[in-house]
Design an enzyme around this catalytic site. Structure first.
Site, mmCIF file in Angstrom:
data_model
loop_
_atom_site.group_PDB
_atom_site.id
_atom_site.type_symbol
_atom_site.label_atom_id
_atom_site.label_comp_id
_atom_site.label_asym_id
_atom_site.label_seq_id
_atom_site.Cartn_x
_atom_site.Cartn_y
_atom_site.Cartn_z
ATOM 1 N N CYS A 36 -3.999 -32.995 13.165
ATOM 2 C CA CYS A 36 -2.998 -34.073 13.071
ATOM 3 C C CYS A 36 -2.800 -34.593 11.646
ATOM 4 O O CYS A 36 -1.820 -35.284 11.371
ATOM 5 C CB CYS A 36 -3.386 -35.230 13.984
ATOM 6 S SG CYS A 36 -3.387 -34.757 15.711
ATOM 7 N N HIS A 87 0.532 -41.640 11.604
ATOM 8 C CA HIS A 87 0.428 -40.601 12.631
ATOM 9 C C HIS A 87 0.455 -41.309 13.982
ATOM 10 O O HIS A 87 -0.135 -42.371 14.155
ATOM 11 C CB HIS A 87 -0.881 -39.823 12.444
ATOM 12 C CG HIS A 87 -1.202 -38.931 13.594
ATOM 13 N ND1 HIS A 87 -0.286 -38.041 14.101
ATOM 14 C CD2 HIS A 87 -2.322 -38.794 14.348
ATOM 15 C CE1 HIS A 87 -0.841 -37.394 15.113
ATOM 16 N NE2 HIS A 87 -2.073 -37.837 15.284
ATOM 17 N N ASN A 143 2.064 -37.700 20.873
ATOM 18 C CA ASN A 143 1.401 -37.228 19.661
ATOM 19 C C ASN A 143 1.857 -35.792 19.385
ATOM 20 O O ASN A 143 1.478 -34.878 20.107
ATOM 21 C CB ASN A 143 -0.115 -37.308 19.875
ATOM 22 C CG ASN A 143 -0.914 -36.787 18.697
ATOM 23 O OD1 ASN A 143 -0.366 -36.209 17.760
ATOM 24 N ND2 ASN A 143 -2.219 -36.978 18.749
#
Ligand code: ACO
Length: 322
Positions: A114, A249, A279
């Site tokens: 990520c 994020h 996500n």
């Protein structure tokens, strides 16, 4: 030597299919209210059967080229961040380079889960500042839906598919002020996705799905991101009040809220895409940046703090004057 790299353009792409929390609750024991309260997510996009990280990345990249008013052949560096590459090799960056019809530039992938987009941004910034590249294309593109175990309610509720793109160019005016990236492979067992083909005998029965001890990851993510906010501001001799936008994020609204609180920011100063995207791993911070810029919220001259945390563990931040 160039002084800075500056944002020239951004792009984004989200696949058509929308999968809501209610859809997921048809197949695993969960509910829309549980997912929304614990994560802030209501729905996510799912890539079509014929889509790949490079095909989605191409659409996002072409939008970024359009906003930057650049031709593909002006790009001299392509970095793709992805955990779901089309192929083990060639890199997705090489496939994207070919799709864009570019012949003579360097193209490679970065794997930092990520945090991938922040890692890519950091590398591209060094290339530009050293004078090695003039125009760098950074893409984060992910088909998380293909590495999620749709029977595991602890992970399948979180992830979505999409691609974000960012074009950086050499500039004498302030742009990327600093980047800070870190890794600690000691947390391998807390969040991982096996590669069954390359597994050892001991791990050969592992399926290629995301495995996560969510609650433990959550706590470390909150503490680490709070720390990196301080480190980033200190490195630039700036105060919390100097930051106009948090572009985080998008893993969990509670993680994002904790970081915003640390910055003494209201959620109105945070670009949030989580609710309808989930996500999207390395795409998320670029998709959020694109949304904030293209809807006019983020204006030239403002200061943005981008941050991410992911498997590895990896984490990082970028402080940018837009
Ligand atoms: N629906 C209903 N109940 C659930 C669900 C669900 N989807 N998932 C878990 N539960 C249950 C658990 O079984 C547990 O039940 P129990 O108390 O009876 O044992 C209870 O809910 C609490 O479980 P926790 O895991 O403690 O729940 P938590 O509040 O931590 O939320 C979540 C889980 C959303 C996964 C959260 O931990 C999280 O967001 N973690 C961080 C994710 C992240 O940031 N990852 C890093 C980036 S990802 C990357 O790099 C690839």
């Amino acid at each position: 030597m160039t002084k800075f790299s500056k944002i020239l353009g951004t792009g984004g792409y989200l696949p058509e299919e929308i999968r809501t929390n209610d859809d997921i609750s048809q197949t695993v024991d969960t509910s829309d209210s549980w997912i929304f309260e614990r994560t802030g997510i209501k729905s996510r996009r799912i890539a079509g059967a014929d889509e790949t990280a490079s095909s989605m990345g191409e659409i996002a990249a072409r939008k970024a080229l359009q906003t930057a008013q650049l031709n593909p052949e002006e790009i001299d560096l392509i970095i793709v961040a992805t955990g779901t590459p089309d192929r083990v090799y060639p890199s997705t960056a090489c496939l994207l380079q070919h799709r864009l019809g570019i012949k003579n530039c360097v193209a490679f992938d970065i794997q930092a889960a990520c945090s991938g987009a922040i890692f890519a941004l950091s590398v591209a910034d060094q290339y530009i500042k050293s004078g090695t590249a003039k125009h760098a294309l950074i893409v984060g593109s992910e088909i998380c839906s293909r590495i999620v175990d749709w029977t595991d309610r602890g992970t399948c509720i979180l992830f979505g598919d999409g691609a974000g793109a960012l074009l950086l160019g050499a500039s004498e005016e302030a742009g990327v002020l600093s980047t800070h990236i870190f890794s600690d492979g000691g947390y391998e067992d807390m969040l991982f996705c096996p590669n069954p083909q390359a597994s050892t005998e001991a791990n050969k029965n592992e399926a290629g799905f995301i495995t996560m001890r969510g609650n433990e990851v959550f706590k470390i993510a909150v503490n680490t991101l709070e720390r990196i906010v301080d480190e980033t501001l200190e490195a630039n001799n700036l105060q919390k009040s100097d930051v106009d936008w948090l572009v985080p994020h998008q893993a969990n609204i509670r993680i994002i809220s904790a970081t915003a609180k640390k910055l003494k920011m209201s959620l109105d100063q945070v670009v949030l895409t989580l609710e309808n995207q989930g996500n999207t791993s390395s795409a998320s911070v670029l998709l959020a940046l694109h949304e904030g810029i293209s809807d006019g919220r983020i204006r030239r001259g403002q200061v943005l703090l981008m941050e991410a945390f992911g498997a590895g563990f990896t984490w990082g931040s970028a402080l940018i004057k837009y």
